[in-house]
Design an enzyme around this catalytic site. Structure first.
Site, PDB file in Angstrom:
ATOM      1  N   ASP A  70      -5.780  -5.607  13.107  1.00  0.00           N
ATOM      2  CA  ASP A  70      -5.211  -7.244  11.987  1.00  0.00           C
ATOM      3  C   ASP A  70      -3.848  -7.675  12.416  1.00  0.00           C
ATOM      4  O   ASP A  70      -3.061  -7.949  12.903  1.00  0.00           O
ATOM      5  CB  ASP A  70      -3.739  -6.543  11.022  1.00  0.00           C
ATOM      6  CG  ASP A  70      -5.418  -5.022  10.380  1.00  0.00           C
ATOM      7  OD1 ASP A  70      -6.427  -5.765   9.810  1.00  0.00           O
ATOM      8  OD2 ASP A  70      -4.835  -4.105   9.867  1.00  0.00           O
ATOM      9  N   GLU A  71      -4.642  -8.075  13.480  1.00  0.00           N
ATOM     10  CA  GLU A  71      -3.881  -9.448  14.864  1.00  0.00           C
ATOM     11  C   GLU A  71      -3.895 -10.822  14.230  1.00  0.00           C
ATOM     12  O   GLU A  71      -2.841 -11.206  14.171  1.00  0.00           O
ATOM     13  CB  GLU A  71      -4.254  -8.590  15.926  1.00  0.00           C
ATOM     14  CG  GLU A  71      -4.124  -8.080  16.799  1.00  0.00           C
ATOM     15  CD  GLU A  71      -5.346  -7.100  16.549  1.00  0.00           C
ATOM     16  OE1 GLU A  71      -6.337  -7.444  15.856  1.00  0.00           O
ATOM     17  OE2 GLU A  71      -4.979  -5.830  17.612  1.00  0.00           O
ATOM     18  N   LYS A  81      -6.942 -12.357  13.675  1.00  0.00           N
ATOM     19  CA  LYS A  81      -8.487 -11.672  14.319  1.00  0.00           C
ATOM     20  C   LYS A  81      -8.718 -13.167  13.735  1.00  0.00           C
ATOM     21  O   LYS A  81      -9.745 -14.251  13.960  1.00  0.00           O
ATOM     22  CB  LYS A  81      -9.295 -11.034  14.394  1.00  0.00           C
ATOM     23  CG  LYS A  81      -8.389  -9.776  15.661  1.00  0.00           C
ATOM     24  CD  LYS A  81      -9.285  -8.532  16.151  1.00  0.00           C
ATOM     25  CE  LYS A  81      -9.965  -8.019  14.383  1.00  0.00           C
ATOM     26  NZ  LYS A  81      -8.152  -7.202  14.289  1.00  0.00           N
ATOM     27  N   ASN A 140     -14.899  -1.465   7.252  1.00  0.00           N
ATOM     28  CA  ASN A 140     -13.400  -1.457   7.650  1.00  0.00           C
ATOM     29  C   ASN A 140     -12.770  -2.511   7.787  1.00  0.00           C
ATOM     30  O   ASN A 140     -11.279  -1.991   7.429  1.00  0.00           O
ATOM     31  CB  ASN A 140     -13.704  -0.076   7.755  1.00  0.00           C
ATOM     32  CG  ASN A 140     -14.140  -0.205   9.547  1.00  0.00           C
ATOM     33  OD1 ASN A 140     -15.177  -1.545   9.886  1.00  0.00           O
ATOM     34  ND2 ASN A 140     -13.671   0.008  10.461  1.00  0.00           N
ATOM     35  N   GLY A 189     -10.484  -5.994   7.821  1.00  0.00           N
ATOM     36  CA  GLY A 189     -10.833  -7.454   6.184  1.00  0.00           C
ATOM     37  C   GLY A 189     -10.043  -8.344   7.721  1.00  0.00           C
ATOM     38  O   GLY A 189      -9.028  -8.129   8.128  1.00  0.00           O
ATOM     39  N   HIS A 190     -10.224  -9.250   7.600  1.00  0.00           N
ATOM     40  CA  HIS A 190      -9.952 -10.858   7.794  1.00  0.00           C
ATOM     41  C   HIS A 190      -9.643 -11.892   7.200  1.00  0.00           C
ATOM     42  O   HIS A 190     -10.705 -12.299   6.559  1.00  0.00           O
ATOM     43  CB  HIS A 190     -11.104 -11.324   8.940  1.00  0.00           C
ATOM     44  CG  HIS A 190     -11.764 -10.076  10.310  1.00  0.00           C
ATOM     45  ND1 HIS A 190     -12.402 -10.551  10.973  1.00  0.00           N
ATOM     46  CD2 HIS A 190     -11.358  -9.362  10.620  1.00  0.00           C
ATOM     47  CE1 HIS A 190     -12.521  -9.250  11.822  1.00  0.00           C
ATOM     48  NE2 HIS A 190     -11.352  -8.268  11.454  1.00  0.00           N
ATOM     49  N   GLN A 227     -11.459  -5.082  14.553  1.00  0.00           N
ATOM     50  CA  GLN A 227     -10.560  -3.704  14.786  1.00  0.00           C
ATOM     51  C   GLN A 227      -9.736  -3.814  16.002  1.00  0.00           C
ATOM     52  O   GLN A 227      -9.480  -5.307  16.357  1.00  0.00           O
ATOM     53  CB  GLN A 227     -10.765  -2.251  14.292  1.00  0.00           C
ATOM     54  CG  GLN A 227     -11.839  -1.841  13.883  1.00  0.00           C
ATOM     55  CD  GLN A 227     -12.554  -2.554  13.110  1.00  0.00           C
ATOM     56  OE1 GLN A 227     -13.884  -2.246  13.982  1.00  0.00           O
ATOM     57  NE2 GLN A 227     -13.108  -2.596  12.145  1.00  0.00           N
ATOM     58  N   THR A 260      -7.314  -1.975   2.365  1.00  0.00           N
ATOM     59  CA  THR A 260      -7.218  -0.725   1.573  1.00  0.00           C
ATOM     60  C   THR A 260      -5.791  -0.831   0.754  1.00  0.00           C
ATOM     61  O   THR A 260      -5.842  -0.324  -0.262  1.00  0.00           O
ATOM     62  CB  THR A 260      -6.483   0.487   2.386  1.00  0.00           C
ATOM     63  OG1 THR A 260      -5.909   0.158   3.952  1.00  0.00           O
ATOM     64  CG2 THR A 260      -8.507   0.985   3.091  1.00  0.00           C
ATOM     65  N   GLY A 291       2.399 -19.128  11.178  1.00  0.00           N
ATOM     66  CA  GLY A 291       1.585 -18.957   9.676  1.00  0.00           C
ATOM     67  C   GLY A 291       0.191 -19.503   9.615  1.00  0.00           C
ATOM     68  O   GLY A 291       0.060 -19.276  10.403  1.00  0.00           O
TER      69      GLY A 291
HETATM   70  P1  GDP Z   1      -6.914  -9.543  11.471  1.00  0.00           P
HETATM   71  O1  GDP Z   1      -7.611  -7.977  10.559  1.00  0.00           O
HETATM   72  O2  GDP Z   1      -7.312  -9.232  12.792  1.00  0.00           O
HETATM   73  O3  GDP Z   1      -8.144 -10.738  10.750  1.00  0.00           O
HETATM   74  O4  GDP Z   1      -5.938 -10.056  10.511  1.00  0.00           O
HETATM   75  P2  GDP Z   1      -5.853  -9.072   9.164  1.00  0.00           P
HETATM   76  O5  GDP Z   1      -6.067 -10.563   8.179  1.00  0.00           O
HETATM   77  O6  GDP Z   1      -5.836  -8.210   8.732  1.00  0.00           O
HETATM   78  O7  GDP Z   1      -3.842  -9.809   8.708  1.00  0.00           O
HETATM   79  C1  GDP Z   1      -3.802 -10.624   9.690  1.00  0.00           C
HETATM   80  C2  GDP Z   1      -2.279 -11.477   8.178  1.00  0.00           C
HETATM   81  O8  GDP Z   1      -1.921 -11.799   8.825  1.00  0.00           O
HETATM   82  C3  GDP Z   1      -3.539 -12.062   7.414  1.00  0.00           C
HETATM   83  O9  GDP Z   1      -2.996 -11.804   6.119  1.00  0.00           O
HETATM   84  C4  GDP Z   1      -3.483 -13.729   7.998  1.00  0.00           C
HETATM   85  O10 GDP Z   1      -2.892 -14.355   6.989  1.00  0.00           O
HETATM   86  C5  GDP Z   1      -1.899 -13.617   8.563  1.00  0.00           C
HETATM   87  N1  GDP Z   1      -1.221 -14.346   9.480  1.00  0.00           N
HETATM   88  C6  GDP Z   1      -2.435 -15.260  10.466  1.00  0.00           C
HETATM   89  N2  GDP Z   1      -1.311 -15.286  11.382  1.00  0.00           N
HETATM   90  C7  GDP Z   1      -0.273 -15.732  11.086  1.00  0.00           C
HETATM   91  C8  GDP Z   1       0.882 -16.285  10.946  1.00  0.00           C
HETATM   92  O11 GDP Z   1       1.103 -17.037  12.213  1.00  0.00           O
HETATM   93  N3  GDP Z   1       2.281 -16.247  10.369  1.00  0.00           N
HETATM   94  C9  GDP Z   1       1.985 -15.413   9.825  1.00  0.00           C
HETATM   95  N4  GDP Z   1       3.015 -15.175   8.454  1.00  0.00           N
HETATM   96  N5  GDP Z   1       0.658 -14.971   9.003  1.00  0.00           N
HETATM   97  C10 GDP Z   1      -0.668 -14.904   9.334  1.00  0.00           C
HETATM   98  P1  IMO Z   2      -9.784  -5.050  11.215  1.00  0.00           P
HETATM   99  O1  IMO Z   2     -10.941  -5.785  11.620  1.00  0.00           O
HETATM  100  C1  IMO Z   2      -7.206  -1.824  11.136  1.00  0.00           C
HETATM  101  C2  IMO Z   2      -7.982   2.276  10.823  1.00  0.00           C
HETATM  102  C3  IMO Z   2      -8.088   3.337  10.102  1.00  0.00           C
HETATM  103  C4  IMO Z   2      -7.832   4.270  10.450  1.00  0.00           C
HETATM  104  C5  IMO Z   2      -9.074   4.003  11.784  1.00  0.00           C
HETATM  105  C6  IMO Z   2     -10.342   4.185  11.514  1.00  0.00           C
HETATM  106  O2  IMO Z   2      -9.370  -6.128  10.942  1.00  0.00           O
HETATM  107  O3  IMO Z   2      -8.488  -5.511  12.260  1.00  0.00           O
HETATM  108  P2  IMO Z   2     -12.730   3.454   9.634  1.00  0.00           P
HETATM  109  O4  IMO Z   2     -12.650   3.487   8.526  1.00  0.00           O
HETATM  110  O5  IMO Z   2     -12.537   2.499  10.638  1.00  0.00           O
HETATM  111  O6  IMO Z   2     -13.007   4.343  10.064  1.00  0.00           O
HETATM  112  O7  IMO Z   2     -10.630   4.444  10.209  1.00  0.00           O
HETATM  113  O8  IMO Z   2      -8.979   2.878  11.899  1.00  0.00           O
HETATM  114  N1  IMO Z   2      -9.125   0.582  11.236  1.00  0.00           N
HETATM  115  C7  IMO Z   2      -8.569  -0.441  10.964  1.00  0.00           C
HETATM  116  N2  IMO Z   2      -6.935  -0.969  11.006  1.00  0.00           N
HETATM  117  N3  IMO Z   2      -7.786  -3.260  11.275  1.00  0.00           N
HETATM  118  C8  IMO Z   2      -9.087  -2.896  10.981  1.00  0.00           C
HETATM  119  O9  IMO Z   2     -10.177  -3.625  11.249  1.00  0.00           O
HETATM  120  C9  IMO Z   2      -9.526  -1.438  11.122  1.00  0.00           C
HETATM  121  N4  IMO Z   2     -10.792  -0.777  10.688  1.00  0.00           N
HETATM  122  C10 IMO Z   2      -9.467   0.579  11.107  1.00  0.00           C
HETATM  123  O10 IMO Z   2      -6.645   2.820   8.991  1.00  0.00           O
HETATM  124  O11 IMO Z   2      -6.576   4.448  11.255  1.00  0.00           O
HETATM  125 MG    MG Z   3      -7.342  -6.263   9.095  1.00  0.00          MG
END
Ligand code: GDP
Ligand code: IMO
Ligand code: MG
Length: 422
Positions: A13-14, A16, A38, A40-41, A223, A299, A413
């Site tokens: 969830d960085e 990406k 698993n 969520g981007h 991940q 989730t 953002g």
């Molecule tokens: P991913 O799994 O690495 O693609 O990251 P996620 O989408 O799960 O979580 C990242 C969250 O940060 C999402 O809600 C994005 O919309 C949000 N996001 C990404 N970059 C920024 C940023 O620079 N600022 C803010 N406020 N939100 C951001």
């Molecule tokens: P993205 O691509 C954050 C975590 C789960 C759990 C562990 C194992 O959005 O960054 P799993 O269902 O893979 O067997 O769960 O890994 N996990 C994530 N945490 N972002 C994800 O994906 C994840 N995918 C799995 O919360 O701790």
């Molecule tokens: Mg994510």
């Protein structure tokens, strides 16, 4: 742009998805190489929010080819519903999406087993997404998995499924769970198989043909580094190689064809699920959750939050070979007076400047912090490096230097335009 691998440098969830969407502008093909639904981007295009689970985040850029590589585990029913969901909101999906015929299939018994194992683990549970990821990769390693090529071949799928369901039903019943109906699963998966058939192909040959034409590939990691099955905080990890090496095995593109590795990291740290998180901090968790941020894209669970951990990101630079850094969510720290950064861990008398392999030791590690003055100014309107407050620039430069890679992108953002190329 050359062939670029993008990985998460923390616990997932960085951001990406956002960075992939931005970088896709300069690529021809985007390949997901590991994980399953698993992931969520999140990508925002104007006022529209998209959450991608299996489909590469490059799908939102017209005329780009998106590939689900052999290293991914595909829940076909989930994929059909993801495709239909995107079609409904006007995203074009057709010849621009290809799924590897050797990607493994996630089946309902994988999801059931995932859930049952978590119950059995009790307080030692991993906190999985319950998408069946661990059992699906387990079957792949045990050589009893079904692949997308099997799914789209009606006779072969029926035969293989009947054997696998029998064996798994025995396991499920022994665990006290309800057995699955072969007929029901077959019907549901046959429908998904028929829908997906036109998308399934030999993606290794496809990617090599594209490289021969001089096309540039962006590899989308899912991940994060510390969820990697080998390099993460085992057993609190996912079941695939999320790190840069996974891009080669998960796509069939060899190491010497990779030109650059981009590491994405937040300006702070988050983790969802169980397992050690040395810099976890209630103050920053409350602050971010209070802003409505840091709830899981898959989730909906509240993410655990902490200060930036440079011991972890430095370790990520090492195992991924990160060249360039994209730092996201800088704006999340806009109101923090004193910002802490972990520069080492202490464990009893021992000081660590790398991440110890034993998750129990890591859980006992105390962070050693450096402090930075907060900039106390909104950054979300900045579009150029010079428009960032000087203290924010100092902070970014410091975390990149501690991480040991070049700062290339700062994100202020979720929007496409809220991206600063450094
Ligand atoms: P991913 O799994 O690495 O693609 O990251 P996620 O989408 O799960 O979580 C990242 C969250 O940060 C999402 O809600 C994005 O919309 C949000 N996001 C990404 N970059 C920024 C940023 O620079 N600022 C803010 N406020 N939100 C951001
Ligand atoms: P993205 O691509 C954050 C975590 C789960 C759990 C562990 C194992 O959005 O960054 P799993 O269902 O893979 O067997 O769960 O890994 N996990 C994530 N945490 N972002 C994800 O994906 C994840 N995918 C799995 O919360 O701790
Ligand atoms: Mg994510």
């Amino acid at each position: 742009m050359a062939n670029t691998i993008l990985v998460g440098a923390q616990w997932g969830d960085e951001g990406k998805g956002k960075i992939i969407d931005v970088l896709t502008e300069r690529a021809d093909i985007v390949v997901r190489y590991a994980g399953g639904n698993n992931a969520g981007h999140t990508v925002w295009v104007g006022k529209q929010k998209y959450v991608l689970h299996l489909i590469p985040s490059g799908i939102l850029r017209k005329s780009k080819l998106c590939v689900i590589g052999n290293g991914v585990v595909v829940d076909p029913v989930g994929l059909v519903s993801e495709i239909n969901g995107l079609l409904k909101i006007g995203v074009k999906i057709g010849k621009n999406l290809v799924v590897s015929e050797t990607a493994h299939v996630v089946l309902p018994y994988h999801r059931e087993l995932d859930a049952q194992r978590e119950v059995l683990k009790g307080k030692n549970k991993i906190g999985t997404t319950k998408r069946g990821i661990g059992p699906a990769y387990g079957d792949k390693a045990a050589r009893v998995g079904l692949r997308m090529g099997d799914l789209v071949d009606a006779a072969r799928f029926e035969e293989k499924l009947s054997r696998r369901i029998k064996e798994n039903n025995e396991v499920l019943q022994a665990l006290g769970a309800k057995p699955l109906s072969f007929k029901k699963v077959l019907a549901e998966y046959r429908a998904a198989g028929d829908f997906l058939k036109p998308f399934v192909a030999n993606t290794v040959v496809l990617l090599h043909n594209a490289m021969r034409r001089g096309e540039d590939i962006l590899f989308e990691g899912a991940q994060g580094t510390f969820l990697d099955i080998d390099h993460g905080t085992y057993p609190y990890v996912t079941s695939s190689n999320t790190t840069a090496g996974g891009a080669c095995t998960g796509s069939g593109v060899p190491p010497h064809r990779m030109d650059r590795v981009v590491g994405v990291m937040k300006a702070y740290t988050t983790r969802v699920g169980e397992g050690p998180l040395p810099t976890e901090n209630a103050e920053i968790s409350d602050l971010l959750h209070g802003m409505g941020r840091e709830f899981g894209a898959t989730t909906g669970r509240a993410r655990r939050c902490g200060w930036f951990d440079s011991v972890a990101t430095r370790h990520a630079t090492m195992v991924n070979g990160i060249d360039d850094l994209a730092v996201t969510n800088l704006d999340g720290l806009d109101t923090v007076e004193t910002i802490k950064v972990c520069i080492a861990y202490r464990h009893g008398k021992k000081r660590y400047d790398f991440v110890p392999n034993d998750a129990e030791v890591l859980a006992e590690c105390q962070p050693v912090y450096a402090e930075f003055e907060g900039w106390l100014t909104p950054t979300d309107k900045a579009r150029r490096w010079k428009q960032l407050p000087p203290k924010a620039r100092t902070y970014l430069k410091a975390i990149a230097e501690l991480t040991g890679a070049k700062l290339a992108i700062a994100s202020v953002g979720p929007g496409r335009d809220q991206t600063i190329f450094v």
